[in-house]
Design an enzyme around this catalytic site. Structure first.
Site, PDB file in Angstrom:
ATOM      1  N   HIS A  15       0.750  -0.988  -0.132  1.00 35.27           N
ATOM      2  CA  HIS A  15       0.039  -0.096  -0.184  1.00 35.27           C
ATOM      3  C   HIS A  15       0.967   1.198  -0.061  1.00 35.27           C
ATOM      4  O   HIS A  15       1.988   1.399   1.015  1.00 35.27           O
ATOM      5  CB  HIS A  15      -0.835  -0.014   1.231  1.00 35.27           C
ATOM      6  CG  HIS A  15      -1.631  -1.064   1.331  1.00 35.27           C
ATOM      7  ND1 HIS A  15      -3.142  -1.163   0.896  1.00 35.27           N
ATOM      8  CD2 HIS A  15      -1.722  -2.391   2.034  1.00 35.27           C
ATOM      9  CE1 HIS A  15      -3.542  -2.234   1.039  1.00 35.27           C
ATOM     10  NE2 HIS A  15      -3.091  -3.068   1.865  1.00 35.27           N
ATOM     11  N   ASN A  17       0.630   4.423   0.777  1.00 39.78           N
ATOM     12  CA  ASN A  17       0.665   5.061   2.106  1.00 39.78           C
ATOM     13  C   ASN A  17       1.257   4.554   3.411  1.00 39.78           C
ATOM     14  O   ASN A  17       1.839   5.041   4.164  1.00 39.78           O
ATOM     15  CB  ASN A  17      -0.721   5.969   2.477  1.00 39.78           C
ATOM     16  CG  ASN A  17      -0.923   7.385   1.678  1.00 39.78           C
ATOM     17  OD1 ASN A  17      -0.333   8.105   2.166  1.00 39.78           O
ATOM     18  ND2 ASN A  17      -1.495   7.249   0.525  1.00 39.78           N
ATOM     19  N   PRO A  99      -7.590   6.111  -4.617  1.00 43.70           N
ATOM     20  CA  PRO A  99      -7.412   7.394  -4.877  1.00 43.70           C
ATOM     21  C   PRO A  99      -8.567   8.318  -4.042  1.00 43.70           C
ATOM     22  O   PRO A  99      -9.388   7.832  -3.717  1.00 43.70           O
ATOM     23  CB  PRO A  99      -8.040   7.275  -6.382  1.00 43.70           C
ATOM     24  CG  PRO A  99      -7.978   5.891  -6.714  1.00 43.70           C
ATOM     25  CD  PRO A  99      -7.851   5.081  -5.498  1.00 43.70           C
ATOM     26  N   LYS A 100      -7.812   9.466  -3.650  1.00 42.02           N
ATOM     27  CA  LYS A 100      -8.642  10.455  -2.732  1.00 42.02           C
ATOM     28  C   LYS A 100      -9.079  11.689  -3.275  1.00 42.02           C
ATOM     29  O   LYS A 100      -8.315  12.141  -4.068  1.00 42.02           O
ATOM     30  CB  LYS A 100      -7.719  10.410  -1.238  1.00 42.02           C
ATOM     31  CG  LYS A 100      -7.626   9.230  -0.552  1.00 42.02           C
ATOM     32  CD  LYS A 100      -6.433   9.289   0.391  1.00 42.02           C
ATOM     33  CE  LYS A 100      -5.986   7.765   0.883  1.00 42.02           C
ATOM     34  NZ  LYS A 100      -5.200   7.220  -0.188  1.00 42.02           N
ATOM     35  N   GLU A 229      -9.277 -11.142   7.099  1.00 42.71           N
ATOM     36  CA  GLU A 229      -8.485 -10.378   7.975  1.00 42.71           C
ATOM     37  C   GLU A 229      -8.902 -10.550   9.415  1.00 42.71           C
ATOM     38  O   GLU A 229      -8.370 -10.265  10.461  1.00 42.71           O
ATOM     39  CB  GLU A 229      -8.057  -9.130   7.692  1.00 42.71           C
ATOM     40  CG  GLU A 229      -7.124  -8.774   6.520  1.00 42.71           C
ATOM     41  CD  GLU A 229      -7.073  -7.241   6.289  1.00 42.71           C
ATOM     42  OE1 GLU A 229      -8.022  -6.778   5.549  1.00 42.71           O
ATOM     43  OE2 GLU A 229      -6.080  -6.569   6.673  1.00 42.71           O
ATOM     44  N   ASP A 304       3.104  -5.445   2.659  1.00 41.70           N
ATOM     45  CA  ASP A 304       1.728  -4.778   3.238  1.00 41.70           C
ATOM     46  C   ASP A 304       2.042  -3.499   3.204  1.00 41.70           C
ATOM     47  O   ASP A 304       1.603  -2.503   2.561  1.00 41.70           O
ATOM     48  CB  ASP A 304       1.409  -5.512   4.385  1.00 41.70           C
ATOM     49  CG  ASP A 304      -0.312  -5.085   4.678  1.00 41.70           C
ATOM     50  OD1 ASP A 304      -0.800  -4.794   3.805  1.00 41.70           O
ATOM     51  OD2 ASP A 304      -0.758  -5.789   5.647  1.00 41.70           O
ATOM     52  N   ASP A 305       2.707  -2.995   4.163  1.00 43.14           N
ATOM     53  CA  ASP A 305       3.185  -1.721   4.630  1.00 43.14           C
ATOM     54  C   ASP A 305       4.360  -1.614   5.141  1.00 43.14           C
ATOM     55  O   ASP A 305       4.542  -1.662   6.473  1.00 43.14           O
ATOM     56  CB  ASP A 305       2.029  -1.185   5.570  1.00 43.14           C
ATOM     57  CG  ASP A 305       0.343  -1.056   5.240  1.00 43.14           C
ATOM     58  OD1 ASP A 305       0.331  -0.532   4.350  1.00 43.14           O
ATOM     59  OD2 ASP A 305      -0.239  -1.910   5.677  1.00 43.14           O
TER      60      ASP A 305
HETATM   61  P1  5GP Z   1      -3.327   4.063   0.588  1.00 50.04           P
HETATM   62  O1  5GP Z   1      -4.393   3.348  -0.048  1.00 50.04           O
HETATM   63  O2  5GP Z   1      -3.884   5.274   1.073  1.00 50.04           O
HETATM   64  O3  5GP Z   1      -2.215   4.357  -0.177  1.00 50.04           O
HETATM   65  O4  5GP Z   1      -2.860   3.180   1.560  1.00 50.04           O
HETATM   66  C1  5GP Z   1      -3.209   3.045   3.208  1.00 50.04           C
HETATM   67  C2  5GP Z   1      -4.576   2.454   2.952  1.00 50.04           C
HETATM   68  O5  5GP Z   1      -4.331   0.998   2.710  1.00 50.04           O
HETATM   69  C3  5GP Z   1      -5.306   2.283   4.438  1.00 50.04           C
HETATM   70  O6  5GP Z   1      -5.932   3.343   4.730  1.00 50.04           O
HETATM   71  C4  5GP Z   1      -6.090   1.268   4.158  1.00 50.04           C
HETATM   72  O7  5GP Z   1      -7.321   1.543   3.540  1.00 50.04           O
HETATM   73  C5  5GP Z   1      -5.161   0.237   3.283  1.00 50.04           C
HETATM   74  N1  5GP Z   1      -4.697  -0.914   3.977  1.00 50.04           N
HETATM   75  C6  5GP Z   1      -3.242  -0.803   4.188  1.00 50.04           C
HETATM   76  N2  5GP Z   1      -2.744  -1.827   4.869  1.00 50.04           N
HETATM   77  C7  5GP Z   1      -4.128  -2.667   5.105  1.00 50.04           C
HETATM   78  C8  5GP Z   1      -4.157  -3.993   5.638  1.00 50.04           C
HETATM   79  O8  5GP Z   1      -3.373  -4.465   6.413  1.00 50.04           O
HETATM   80  N3  5GP Z   1      -5.440  -4.234   5.579  1.00 50.04           N
HETATM   81  C9  5GP Z   1      -6.470  -3.628   5.057  1.00 50.04           C
HETATM   82  N4  5GP Z   1      -7.632  -4.327   5.137  1.00 50.04           N
HETATM   83  N5  5GP Z   1      -6.307  -2.440   4.586  1.00 50.04           N
HETATM   84  C10 5GP Z   1      -5.137  -1.993   4.351  1.00 50.04           C
END
Ligand code: 5GP
Length: 364
Positions: A15, A17, A99-100, A229, A304-305
């Site tokens: 992801h 962010n 996308p926001k 999850e 993931d992150d």
């Molecule tokens: P973005 O889409 O804003 O670039 O990345 C962050 C977003 O990805 C979070 O606000 C959330 O919606 C999603 N996200 C990130 N990590 C996870 C996760 O471990 N599980 C889920 N369900 N969503 C995640």
């Protein structure tokens, strides 16, 4: 296990962010603190905390989103994320982001994605190929990467393929989800290859997004779902019924779900550190990686992150190797097999196979 870093790797669940560097997050938060938009002293410890539950992770995302609202921050974190993945020899990256829309900043979903694309174009330390490759008749040998022989700081520049997935957040409406899918279709020629359903799994009903997900698939976009999850037997059942091209996580599967998953052969994006940190899986020994790996089920290790969970893909490979007793050759095969689950076209797959073929010489 330096080989975990040096071998080519494929990242399919990152992801945007969540992949923000700690240093960037702190810098952007401090700047907003100086402007009086946030109270920096209140958020500093949240950013620096390492062990977060799943609900705390989603609180941190709310903070990250306050900090990265404007176009230039999105461009910056995209550029940095690509540089970070490439620096540890990720050769193919599928980056996903939601996308926001933010009227007060003049941000639409489209301008958000354009800011991401600007981030891809801004990378200079690495050669990035993100637009689909067109094979011109009579010119089958055109290079996929231009400038690949250039040097950066005296060394040959690394190369990385990047493709984008647009995420639907489970807080969104059916209409907003459809808007994201239409945008993804319009942005296909800029390397958008699919749709992801993510966001807090305790929020919303996945059925809300079914019309948009079906439409995406009918139109030829690839679909991956965050699935299992949390404990929600019916949702997992229905998601597997939909037959997405990949799923992420699969932590709370029951016997019936495993059977269906294995018979459908849907590849699973495995995020070890994320699952342990968020307590979705109690210990690494109890992680379903082992069972799926032994069953030869298609799977791919992912971060993931990387920012939120302070990890990187090489680290995920190291954890898998040491926790499940896998050697260099097995880990190399695991990494290589992911080529078959990417959402990019066959030209990219062919190029990746060549990359892995050359790297295999060092593994024997
Ligand atoms: P973005 O889409 O804003 O670039 O990345 C962050 C977003 O990805 C979070 O606000 C959330 O919606 C999603 N996200 C990130 N990590 C996870 C996760 O471990 N599980 C889920 N369900 N969503 C995640």
């Amino acid at each position: 296990m330096d080989w975990c870093e040096s071998m080519p790797k494929i990242e399919l669940h990152a992801h945007l962010n969540g992949s923000i560097r700690d240093s960037t997050l702190l810098e952007l938060a401090r700047a907003l603190g100086d402007k009086g938009v946030i109270d920096f002293s209140q958020v500093e410890h949240v950013i620096l905390k390492n062990d977060r539950s799943l609900s705390e992770v989603f609180k941190l995302f709310d903070l990250i989103h306050i900090v990265t609202t404007d176009h230039s921050s999105i461009t910056r974190i995209t550029k940095e994320a690509v540089e970070d993945f490439a620096s540890e020899n990720v050769v193919y990256l599928e980056l996903r982001t939601t996308p926001k829309k933010n009227d007060s900043l003049g941000m639409s979903k489209r301008s958000y994605v354009e800011a991401v694309l600007d981030g891809l174009r801004a990378v200079s330390s690495v050669v990035v190929a993100f637009t689909p490759y067109k094979v011109e008749p009579g010119n089958l040998s055109s290079p996929l990467f231009s400038g690949v022989n250039d040097k950066y700081n005296g060394n040959p520049r690394k190369r990385i393929f990047v493709r984008l997935l647009l995420s639907i957040d489970r807080r969104e409406t059916t209409e907003a989800a459809m808007e994201t899918v239409i945008l993804a279709l319009e942005m296909r020629h800029f390397g958008v290859v699919g749709i992801d359903l993510s966001g807090n799994p305790a929020v919303g009903e996945w059925m809300t997004y079914l019309p948009a997900l079906k439409f995406a698939r009918e139109q030829g976009l690839h679909v991956t779902l965050h699935c299992g999850e949390v404990l929600n037997s019916k949702e997992i059942h229905d998601m597997l019924d939909f037959l997405p091209q990949r799923i992420g996580h699969a932590c709370f599967f029951e016997e019936e779900h495993w059977k269906r998953l294995k018979s459908s052969n849907i590849p699973v994006e495995i995020c070890l550190t994320s699952n342990i940190r968020t307590l979705s899986v109690p210990t690494i020994d109890a992680h379903h990686f082992a069972d799926l790996y032994n069953a030869k089920h298609p799977l791919v290790l992912c971060t993931d992150d990387s920012g939120v969970f302070s990890t990187c893909l090489s680290n995920e490979y190291k954890i898998a190797a040491s926790s499940f007793g896998l050697g260099r050759k097995e880990m190399f095969e695991l990494s290589k097999n992911a080529i078959e689950f990417i959402f990019a076209d066959n030209v990219v797959k062919g190029d990746l196979r060549k990359t892995f073929y050359s790297a295999a010489e060092n593994v024997e």
